[in-house]
Design an enzyme around this catalytic site. Structure first.
Site, PDB file in Angstrom:
ATOM      1  N   ASN A 165       0.834  -1.202   0.000  1.00  0.00           N
ATOM      2  CA  ASN A 165       0.000   0.000   0.000  1.00  0.00           C
ATOM      3  C   ASN A 165       0.874   1.260   0.000  1.00  0.00           C
ATOM      4  O   ASN A 165       1.799   1.379   0.813  1.00  0.00           O
ATOM      5  CB  ASN A 165      -0.859  -0.043   1.287  1.00  0.00           C
ATOM      6  CG  ASN A 165      -1.929   0.999   1.333  1.00  0.00           C
ATOM      7  OD1 ASN A 165      -2.724   1.127   0.409  1.00  0.00           O
ATOM      8  ND2 ASN A 165      -1.968   1.758   2.430  1.00  0.00           N
ATOM      9  N   ASP A 219      -9.053  10.446  -0.849  1.00  0.00           N
ATOM     10  CA  ASP A 219      -9.618  11.750  -0.494  1.00  0.00           C
ATOM     11  C   ASP A 219      -8.993  12.803  -1.396  1.00  0.00           C
ATOM     12  O   ASP A 219      -7.935  12.585  -1.976  1.00  0.00           O
ATOM     13  CB  ASP A 219      -9.488  12.101   1.007  1.00  0.00           C
ATOM     14  CG  ASP A 219      -8.100  11.961   1.585  1.00  0.00           C
ATOM     15  OD1 ASP A 219      -7.119  12.009   0.818  1.00  0.00           O
ATOM     16  OD2 ASP A 219      -7.983  11.832   2.823  1.00  0.00           O
TER      17      ASP A 219
END
Ligand code: 9MR
Length: 321
Positions: free
Chosen positions: A158, A226
């Protein structure tokens, strides 16, 4: 496919927040409580109280539980820095930590972010404690320990700024090739997708980069989406751009098909966003304003998801938005 959010228990005392979370999202990621500093505060002493509370709450509410994170250069316990490690000893500590934690949550985590953010922007390895002592061996050790502890959990690498072609995403591709050539289980790349309004990777870039990972034999997820404003308050034009930026990630994930397993936002309400404390003066990055009203981006995300469902790319199951 899931569409979920990261969250923290502290926020659950807010009824409005919790109702929205449970109604709107299909997966939950703990933003903090499974991180090393909380789960192994002293060497060999494991504490899963908060992690268990989170996991059980998510599963009780029929959410997909996305677990986060095992080896990261932030939020690890201070005892790791207080000792001078040999490579062998540190690799052993990493193995024990990862094995113990993954075993503890076995059967509950759909996925684990096994290693987080191991790369610099130019594609070189980040000079963390782990890298400085073990080289890249820590990465292999972490994945091996995780797959030994829970063979069914999906194991992810990640990172951020790996959503578009460039030196950092090329380095991730090399890491995937390297691990796969050694038959180390890695199932997906998590594209954090923390974007700035007007500076996000385009839909085409994201689709291309997702496909490059997929072509190596792994899947992808959008793990921490986001889109923040650098200056506040947002303008009308800025809000329209933010909607386009959110939709780019949704559409790219839909277009690559099943190999993009899901999308998570990293907080959904500006009241609890991580952004203002990390980037002073920035914010309004989420799908709900601090007062729990929806942003234009929310409407845009819903229509992008609905369009994807109509095209038959995704099942509606787990998709609450
Ligand atoms: O959301 C997390 C925030 O509460 C913590 O203070 C912060 C510590 O660095 O970590 C945040 O989550 C991060 C995630 O674990 C990895 N990618 C970046 C996220 C935002 O910093």
């Amino acid at each position: 496919m899931y569409f979920g959010t990261a969250t923290n228990q502290e926020q659950w005392s807010n009824k409005e927040y919790t109702e929205l979370m449970l109604e709107q999202f299909g997966s939950m990621t703990p933003a903090n409580v499974q991180k090393w500093m909380y789960t192994e505060p002293e060497q060999g002493v494991f504490n899963y109280t908060a992690g268990d509370e989170f996991a059980n709450y998510a599963l009780k509410n029929k959410k997909v539980l996305l677990c986060d994170t095992l080896v990261w250069h932030q939020q690890y316990p201070s005892w790791l820095d207080e000792k001078t490690w040999t490579k062998k000893d540190l690799l052993n500590v990493i193995y024990q930590h990862v094995y113990n934690e993954v075993k503890h949550f076995k059967g509950r985590c759909f996925s684990w972010n096994v290693v987080n953010e191991a790369l610099n922007e130019d594609g070189t390895w980040r000079q963390s404690l782990f890298y400085n002592v073990t080289g890249t061996d820590y990465i292999e050790t972490a994945f091996l320990a995780a797959s030994a502890a829970d063979p069914r959990a999906q194991l992810y690498y990640n990172d951020y700024n790996i959503e578009y072609p460039g030196p950092k995403s090329a380095a991730v591709e090399n890491m995937v090739k390297w691990l796969r050539s050694k038959h180390v289980k890695i199932d997906a790349v998590g594209l954090e997708s923390h974007f700035i309004v007007g500076q996000a990777a385009t839909e085409a870039q994201q689709q291309q980069q997702m496909q490059s990972y997929i072509d190596l034999g792994v899947q992808v997820v959008v793990s921490e989406l986001d889109v923040r404003f650098e200056t506040l308050p947002p303008t009308e034009a800025g809000l329209a751009q933010q909607t386009v930026d959110y939709q780019a990630s949704i559409n790219a994930c839909i277009k690559v098909g099943k190999q993009c397993m899901g999308i998570s936002v990293w907080d959904f309400d500006d009241e609890y966003s991580w952004i203002p404390s990390s980037f002073a003066g920035q914010g309004d990055a989420d799908l709900w304003y601090a007062n729990f009203t929806t942003t234009p981006a929310y409407t845009g995300v819903v229509s992008a998801l609905e369009a994807g469902i109509e095209k038959g790319y995704k099942s509606k199951e787990k998709l609450r938005l």
